[in-house]
Design a protein around this motif. Structure first.
Motif, PDB file in Angstrom:
ATOM      1  N   LEU A 573       0.870  -1.181   0.000  1.00 48.17           N
ATOM      2  CA  LEU A 573       0.000   0.000   0.000  1.00 48.17           C
ATOM      3  C   LEU A 573       0.903   1.226   0.000  1.00 48.17           C
ATOM      4  O   LEU A 573       1.846   1.322   0.796  1.00 48.17           O
ATOM      5  CB  LEU A 573      -0.904   0.012   1.228  1.00 48.17           C
ATOM      6  N   GLU A 606       6.853   2.858  -5.781  1.00 46.66           N
ATOM      7  CA  GLU A 606       5.934   2.284  -6.759  1.00 46.66           C
ATOM      8  C   GLU A 606       6.614   2.145  -8.125  1.00 46.66           C
ATOM      9  O   GLU A 606       6.364   1.173  -8.860  1.00 46.66           O
ATOM     10  CB  GLU A 606       4.682   3.158  -6.878  1.00 46.66           C
ATOM     11  N   THR A 622      -1.004  -4.315  -5.373  1.00 49.07           N
ATOM     12  CA  THR A 622      -1.453  -3.235  -4.513  1.00 49.07           C
ATOM     13  C   THR A 622      -2.857  -3.538  -3.996  1.00 49.07           C
ATOM     14  O   THR A 622      -3.670  -4.149  -4.688  1.00 49.07           O
ATOM     15  CB  THR A 622      -1.443  -1.893  -5.262  1.00 49.07           C
TER      16      THR A 622
END
Length: 623
Positions: A573, A606, A622
């Motif tokens: 996350l 990311e 994710t």
């Protein structure tokens, strides 16, 4: 026999010159006008008497370089010694190489060495080598004209702001750095293949130089002797301590021995004066014995009584001892000032941790004096052989602190047979720019230029091997056990009882790799993105916090080891910070099922994961 003061002074000057060599060399015309010691030093330093020979004009490009050097505001003048020692080392390498097939070139002078001497009174500094030497034609080509494109390249780089005076040696014209500290430079040289010894001489600020036969004859046998007549603001270089410090600093990479002459003066008792007094007394006694007339017994008795009377008076009051006359004695000693071998050429077991750290601080010129976090010293053998020593810093370089990682220059130095080729060479990928060290190969040609080397297949192989070694070094550092904490000795009171102290809450111990990773994690993540061939290796160096790590960093390997049996994906996350992610409604479902989630709080996280796609066969997903 008595000498005229002028003749005596000239004789002394010539005698000293013959003993000390070119360091105190004075041309015949100069010696003739010397009348005392003070005038001698001033005449040699300030007055310019050309060599008895031919006058030559500097080529235009050389004159331009001299103008830049003379008018330079560059503060670090020490570079002149680095360049002269480097040139001397090159000359020794050449004669050593040529003597393999032509041993007669060495002749009776088999020593390959560099000697540095000084004269603080005359303000001169001399660097002598027993290298290949130069002929008269080579003196003109090497010191007066452009034998290669190095001068033009240096001029262009200066004008474009891409170079400064300290980089002059990279362009092959380092000799001219001598004029940073010298009013005048004299070069005496004897080629290994030549018959005569020549002298090259030029004064700072003039556009001509002089070349002629050395009036002393062949004093070198073979090699080159450069004498600098120091400026007033450069007298510090006529000092043993200063020279030894600089020579040691710049000579770590030099194979050949470098000696610095140490001059010391001390006060000692003048024994010669005592001997002269005794000789005078003996002479007086002999003279009196020859001329004295015989006396009768009565006269002798009277004298004896008088002497006895005087002795009684003197015994009550002794005369003070006569002060001894002292004289100043000057001694000279040659002190070896460099190591027997470059540190990376020494066996690892022979190098201490302190020596490794000292070398690290020297090559990084770290003003803060911080130690290296880790290092790797290795020999690569195979199709390409080379030695290397690489360091991982403990503190972020200033360029990294400013966020300009792409503009940060490599800190790796490339050597070919211990000769520096470049200290700004891309031997490692950009994301490893924080790594510093040296690579030394015998398989590269000395005369190849930087552009050719950069595209060389050999360099590609070296780059690949060194990169792998750096990653292995980081992995070893990350897997190393937690250092043991030193036990604190208990406090004892005056009666010898142990003072009990309140137990404080133990501070959380942080692994040294985690401390390092918090500073350099952007570089590791950049490597995961850019270096596809090493992506899997680099991903094992990444650390992150999770919903179950209690604020501690864990590796992807740790996460996979703790996965549920049914779990197929690595869940993550992304957000601004850990507090925000912990309160996210997306976490409720995973908390209920006791599934661990990785927290990504950096913008690069990311982006990194998008290039990784999976780790150990587990996909990133994710939530």
């Amino acid at each position: 026999m008595r000498f005229h003061p002028l003749a005596f002074s000239s004789a002394v000057l010539l005698a000293v010159s013959a003993f000390q060599g070119f360091n105190n060399f004075a041309f015949a015309d100069e010696a003739a006008i010397v009348t005392d010691t003070e005038t001698n030093a001033e005449a040699i330093t300030d007055e310019f008497e050309p060599v008895k020979g031919t006058q030559h004009k500097f080529q235009a490009e050389v004159s331009n370089i001299l103008d830049i050097v003379v008018n330079s505001l560059y503060q670090n003048k020490d570079v002149f010694l680095r360049e002269l020692i480097s040139n001397a080392s090159d000359a020794l390498d050449k004669i050593r190489f040529l003597s393999i097939t032509k041993p007669e070139l060495l002749g009776l002078k088999t020593e390959l060495e560099i000697r540095v001497s000084y004269d603080s009174q005359k303000k001169t500094l001399t660097i002598t080598d027993s290298g290949i030497g130069m002929t008269k034609e080579e003196l003109i080509n090497n010191l007066g004209t452009v034998a290669n494109s190095g001068t033009t390249k240096f001029m262009n780089a200066i004008q474009e702001g891409a170079a400064e005076i300290s980089q002059i040696g990279m362009f092959g014209v380092g000799f001219y750095a001598s004029f940073l500290v010298a009013n005048r430079v004299d070069v005496a040289t004897k080629s290994a293949s030549g018959e005569k010894q020549h002298v090259w001489s030029s004064k700072n600020g003039q556009d001509e130089y002089y070349i002629g036969e050395d009036p002393r004859g062949d004093t070198l046998g073979r090699g080159t002797e450069i004498t600098l007549f120091l400026k007033d603001d450069a007298e510090e270089y006529a000092d043993f301590g200063r020279l030894e410090q600089l020579v040691h600093h710049y000579s770590e990479f030099i194979t050949h021995p470098i000696f610095v002459r140490k001059t010391e003066s001390m006060e000692v008792e003048d024994d010669e004066e005592e001997e002269e007094v005794l000789e005078d007394v003996d002479a007086d006694v002999d003279t009196d014995a020859d001329t004295e007339e015989p006396k009768d017994d009565e006269d002798a008795l009277d004298v004896s009584e008088e002497e006895d009377s005087d002795a009684e008076v003197d015994s009550d009051e002794e005369a003070p001892p006569k002060p001894k006359k002292m004289k100043t004695v000057t001694t000279h000693e040659w002190v070896k000032s460099n190591a027997d071998a470059a540190i990376w050429n020494r066996a690892k077991d022979d190098v201490t941790d302190a020596e490794y750290q000292e070398f690290y601080k020297m090559i990084t010129k770290d003003a803060m004096g911080s130690d290296a976090a880790s290092w790797s010293h290795f020999d690569a053998e195979g199709n390409i052989n080379f030695k290397s020593l690489v360091y991982m810093p403990s503190q972020i370089p200033q360029s990294f602190q400013g966020g300009q990682v792409n503009n940060f220059k490599s800190s790796m130095k490339l050597y070919v047979r211990k000769v520096l080729i470049s200290d700004d060479f891309e031997l490692l990928p950009k994301y490893m720019s924080f790594v510093t060290g040296v690579v030394d190969s015998d398989d590269l040609p000395l005369n190849v230029n930087r552009e050719t080397l950069q595209e060389s297949k050999i360099i590609s192989i070296i780059r690949k091997k060194v990169t792998r070694k750096v990653i292995d070094m980081l992995k070893k550092f990350a897997d190393s056990p937690m250092p043991e904490e030193e036990e604190k000795e208990p406090e004892i009171d005056d009666e010898g009882n142990i003072i009990e102290t309140e137990e404080k809450e133990e501070e959380k111990k942080v692994h040294p790799y985690i401390e390092w990773y918090e500073k350099f994690s952007p570089s590791i993540k950049m490597g995961v993105v850019e270096d596809e061939s090493n992506r899997k290796r680099l991903s094992k160096l990444v650390r992150c916090k999770t919903s179950k790590s209690d604020g501690k960093y864990v590796s992807f390997e740790d996460y996979v080891a703790n996965m549920k049996d049914w779990q197929k994906d690595i869940y993550f996350l992304a957000g601004q910070n850990q507090d925000e992610l912990e309160k996210s409604p997306f976490m409720e479902k995973f908390n209920e099922k006791d599934v661990e989630v990785i927290y990504f709080t950096e913008p690069a996280d990311e982006y990194m994961v998008s290039h990784m796609r999976d780790f150990d066969g587990k996909r990133f997903s994710t939530i």
